[in-house]
Every structure is written in structure tokens, then in C-alpha cells.
Design a protein around this motif. Structure first.
Motif, short mmCIF file in Angstrom:
data_model
loop_
_atom_site.label_atom_id
_atom_site.label_comp_id
_atom_site.label_asym_id
_atom_site.label_seq_id
_atom_site.Cartn_x
_atom_site.Cartn_y
_atom_site.Cartn_z
N SER A 92 4.89 47.09 -77.92
CA SER A 92 4.49 46.49 -79.20
C SER A 92 5.70 46.10 -80.04
CB SER A 92 3.59 47.44 -79.99
OG SER A 92 4.31 48.53 -80.48
N LEU A 93 6.83 46.76 -79.82
CA LEU A 93 8.04 46.45 -80.59
C LEU A 93 8.92 45.41 -79.90
CD1 LEU A 93 8.97 50.02 -81.80
CD2 LEU A 93 7.85 48.21 -83.10
N THR A 94 8.63 45.10 -78.64
CA THR A 94 9.46 44.17 -77.89
C THR A 94 9.51 42.81 -78.56
OG1 THR A 94 9.02 45.31 -75.83
CG2 THR A 94 9.79 43.06 -75.65
N SER A 102 14.37 39.77 -83.91
CA SER A 102 15.18 40.43 -84.93
C SER A 102 14.81 41.90 -84.91
CB SER A 102 14.88 39.83 -86.29
OG SER A 102 15.46 40.61 -87.30
N THR A 103 15.72 42.75 -85.33
CA THR A 103 15.38 44.17 -85.37
C THR A 103 14.66 44.53 -86.67
OG1 THR A 103 17.56 44.73 -86.27
CG2 THR A 103 17.27 44.86 -83.88
N GLN A 104 14.66 43.62 -87.64
CA GLN A 104 13.99 43.89 -88.90
C GLN A 104 12.57 43.32 -88.87
OE1 GLN A 104 15.31 45.72 -91.26
NE2 GLN A 104 13.70 45.52 -92.78
N LEU A 105 11.58 44.17 -89.16
CA LEU A 105 10.19 43.75 -89.24
C LEU A 105 9.78 43.64 -90.70
CD1 LEU A 105 8.65 46.27 -86.68
CD2 LEU A 105 9.11 43.87 -86.26
N THR A 106 8.96 42.66 -91.00
CA THR A 106 8.39 42.60 -92.34
C THR A 106 7.34 43.70 -92.44
OG1 THR A 106 6.60 41.10 -91.75
CG2 THR A 106 8.70 40.09 -92.43
N HIS A 107 6.94 43.99 -93.66
CA HIS A 107 5.88 44.99 -93.86
C HIS A 107 4.62 44.59 -93.10
CE1 HIS A 107 3.50 48.03 -95.92
NE2 HIS A 107 2.59 47.09 -96.13
N ILE A 134 10.94 47.11 -92.34
CA ILE A 134 11.46 48.28 -91.65
C ILE A 134 12.14 47.83 -90.37
CG2 ILE A 134 9.29 48.71 -90.43
CD1 ILE A 134 9.83 51.72 -90.73
N ASP A 135 13.17 48.53 -89.99
CA ASP A 135 13.85 48.27 -88.73
C ASP A 135 12.93 48.69 -87.58
OD1 ASP A 135 16.56 47.68 -87.39
OD2 ASP A 135 15.98 49.62 -86.55
#
Length: 87
Positions: free
Chosen positions: A16-18, A24-29, A76-77
């Protein structure tokens, strides 16, 4: 048996994080909430009893909502989200 489910769970989290990790390593809320909700749906659909060792369905959903409420509004990262999702 528990090890097998833990390995599957970690694989699902990583998958799910791939998407986010490649861009980017930064995800929006919103992306983080979407990933957590997708994981919830997968666990509740695929796992034969996702509530067995977690105090039941109500406790599972309480922890889920605490996790969602703890996600920072400014994002969040991906790695930090990964650590929050581990059992």
C-alpha cells in the motif's frame, strides 16, 4: 499460523505504501487516510478473523480511528506511516 498472517499483513502494508514511495516519501493527509482505509478494507475482507486477538470488532475500530485521528494534517512520511501501522 500467526507468523504467516503477520507476514501477509506486513506485505499488504508495504504494497500500500509502494505507490507513494515511488513518487515521493511524503504523503498528504488524504493519501495517508486512503492507504489506512484500504488496509482496513483488505484486512476485513481477506482475513478470516481480523478481530480475534485485538479485543473484537469494536476495539479494532477504536484503534483504527485513533490512528486516523493521529495522522498530521500537513502529511506524513511513508516510512513513519509504516511504523504506525505495525502491530
Amino acid at each position: 499460523m500467526v507468523r504467516g498472517w503477520c507476514a501477509i499483513w506486513v506485505a499488504i502494508v508495504c504494497a500500500s505504501l509502494t505507490r507513494a514511495s515511488q513518487e515521493s516519501t511524503q504523503l498528504t493527509h488524504e493519501q495517508a487516510v486512503e492507504d489506512v482505509r484500504q488496509l482496513q478494507e483488505i484486512l476485513e475482507t481477506v482475513h478470516p478473523d481480523p478481530y480475534l486477538h485485538g479485543g473484537g470488532k469494536v476495539a479494532f475500530h477504536r484503534r483504527l480511528h485513533r490512528l486516523l485521528d493521529s495522522l498530521p494534517e500537513d502529511g506524513i512520511d511513508a516510512e513513519e506511516l509504516y511504523w504506525k501501522l505495525l502491530p
